[in-house]
Structures are given as C-alpha cells and as structure tokens.
Scaffold this motif. Sequence first.
Motif: not given
Length: 230
Positions: A86-108
Amino acid sequence: MMPDLPNMPPSPYAALYDLLIPADDELRLIHDLVPFDFITELLEDTYCHDNGRMAVHPVRMFKYLFLKAHSNLSDVDLVRRAKTDLAYKYFLDLAPEDDVINPSSLTKFRRQRMDDDELLDKLIGHTVEVAKGMGLLKGRTLIVDATHSRARYGQKPIGKAIIEEAKGLRHACYKETKNAKGRFPEKVDESDIDQLLSYALAVAETVESKMPELMAREHIRDRMNRVREF
C-alpha cells in the motif's frame, strides 16, 4: 499521448492508506512533500500531444523507477511488490484496488524517454537531494539504474556493483546449502566490465540449472532478478 498528471483517484478503499500507512512513513512523506512536476517539464517533448495511444504519465513512470532505486529491486520484483504494497501504491497515486504496469513498460520507458544515459541518474539524484534537504532520506544510499547497468548512487562504480550483486547471490546460496560449494564459475578480471557481466549472469544460470531447489527462496529469486538486469 501524455495523459493528465496523475492524482489519487476516488476509491471506496482509500481510507486504508490512513489506517495502514504511518504518517511518518518515508515514502508517504516524499509523496506528500517532494514536488515531481519537474519530470513533466523535462520529458513532455518526448510525447506526442495529439495522437497515439494514451501512455502512463511520466511522473508515475519515474516514481516506479524511484521505488526501484529506493528498494534495490529488479523490474519484475518492483512490479510484483507494487501490486500488494500500500505504501508503494500511495506513492504512485494509485487507488488500493488499481492495477500496476507490466514490467516491460519500464524497459520501454527507459528506452523511449530516457535516451540520455545519464538523465535518469540526474532525475533521481535531484529527487534525492530535495528529499534529503527536507530530512526525508537521512543517510540513505540508492541504487540507480539508467541503462540496465547498476551503480551505487554517487558512490559506487558499475564494476563494483556487479561484483557485489554476484557475490551476494553466491553467499546467499552458500547459506542455504552446502552443495553450492565448488559449483560456481571461476572469478574473472574485475577491471573488465564485459567479463564481469558474463560472470554475474553465469552465477545466476548456475543457481537456476544446478540448484533449482533454491529458486523457491524469495531472497534468492530477488537476487537472481537483480543480477539478470545487468
């Protein structure tokens, strides 16, 4: 296309953040006190503003990379942790139920938006200095990853970082099983980066092929993933 600057979306579960993340949590304080709008200004020219698919906002992508540096995680382990932390999601401005990115998006993102090899280092360095100036990162050392080469921010050259990661993986295996002794490749010339990279990957391959039972250990997997990102 660049979307609007991310803000915490309305959520029926938003109260969890106040219940479970302490007010003095480091990531919470950085989120609340450190401005990240400079990221938009620096990277807006790398986005098309009138066509194309809607991208994840560069501020959020940068925050993923800051978390990666903050916790010394591989892309895969970073995203896996962001799903449940939850600390990560808060930092990312995501709601607790929000999905996260695919790791490949970081490479791109690194390839398409960070074409200057030193840009990510500078951006994280700026954020670190601002946070330290506010007393939010006392004595912390971060790992910075700009081109899938890793170096201890402001202190450690890439060669030393590779050696330490490979050594850490070896020693973690030694602690788990006596059978690890004598199985790893011979050490190489530490002044040759290419040899060091090959050696580090060979160490990881040895664990996976000759000691697969250790892959069930989370700390071994984490070290493996970090080594493989060199």
